[in-house]
Design a protein around this motif. Structure first.
Motif, PDB file in Angstrom:
ATOM      1  N   HIS A   1       0.804  -1.351   0.159  1.00  0.00           N
ATOM      2  CA  HIS A   1       0.111  -0.052   0.126  1.00  0.00           C
ATOM      3  C   HIS A   1       0.877   1.276  -0.145  1.00  0.00           C
ATOM      4  O   HIS A   1       0.598   2.289  -0.718  1.00  0.00           O
ATOM      5  CB  HIS A   1      -0.978   0.121   1.045  1.00  0.00           C
TER       6      HIS A   1
ATOM      7  N   THR B   1       1.789   9.384  -5.848  1.00  0.00           N
ATOM      8  CA  THR B   1       2.230  10.550  -5.285  1.00  0.00           C
ATOM      9  C   THR B   1       3.124  11.129  -6.090  1.00  0.00           C
ATOM     10  O   THR B   1       2.870  12.320  -6.627  1.00  0.00           O
ATOM     11  CB  THR B   1       2.522  10.607  -3.892  1.00  0.00           C
TER      12      THR B   1
ATOM     13  N   GLN C   1       1.170   4.029  -3.069  1.00  0.00           N
ATOM     14  CA  GLN C   1       0.694   5.179  -2.799  1.00  0.00           C
ATOM     15  C   GLN C   1       1.913   6.247  -2.887  1.00  0.00           C
ATOM     16  O   GLN C   1       1.803   7.651  -3.455  1.00  0.00           O
ATOM     17  CB  GLN C   1       0.355   5.294  -1.328  1.00  0.00           C
TER      18      GLN C   1
END
Length: 149
Positions: A74, A82, A78
């Motif tokens: 995760h 980003t 992420q």
């Protein structure tokens, strides 16, 4: 040997023409020494810290460093998303992974010349319980898709 590798990696990083010519550079650096279900490593975390430090010394302001238990699937996804969302045409995203890697029979028959997929082993992956923990990996095909972004 590890210090020689660190010097080599930092030298490559500092002389990379892609980083020198980029409008902006971003970094995602991952280093995993501590695993729950596979042998511990000694230098991966230090390598990641050295690379993060080198990127910062070069003026890279946006470096995400994930170490040990923070390097979950995760968090890795992420962090990548980003950086991709912040990057523009002409920018460079430098990605580094230090940790265990492994191979598995290819998921899509005929896709790999050697019949195997390669993958990063993240801290939560358990080779004795693949069915429950396979999501704690990053496969070569995933990386290829990410790089296309």
């Amino acid at each position: 040997m590890l210090s020689v590798m660190r010097v080599l990696l930092v030298g490559i990083l500092m002389t990379s023409p892609g980083l020198a010519c980029a409008a902006r550079t971003f970094g995602l650096v991952i280093g995993i020494n501590n695993y729950a279900h596979v042998p511990t490593l000694d230098g991966a975390r230090d390598d990641a810290l050295d690379l993060s430090s080198a990127l910062n010394r070069m003026g890279v302001e946006d470096v995400i460093t994930l170490l040990d238990q923070d390097a979950t699937k995760h968090n890795v996804v992420q962090a990548w998303q980003t950086l991709v969302s912040r990057a523009r045409s002409g920018d460079v995203i430098f990605m580094s992974y230090a940790g265990h890697g492994a191979q598995a029979p290819e998921r899509n028959k005929g896709e790999e010349k050697d019949g195997t997929d390669e993958f990063w082993v993240l801290p939560g992956f358990d080779p004795q319980n693949v069915r429950e923990t396979w999501r704690e990996t990053v496969f070569d095909n995933e990386l290829n898709d990410w790089f296309k972004e």
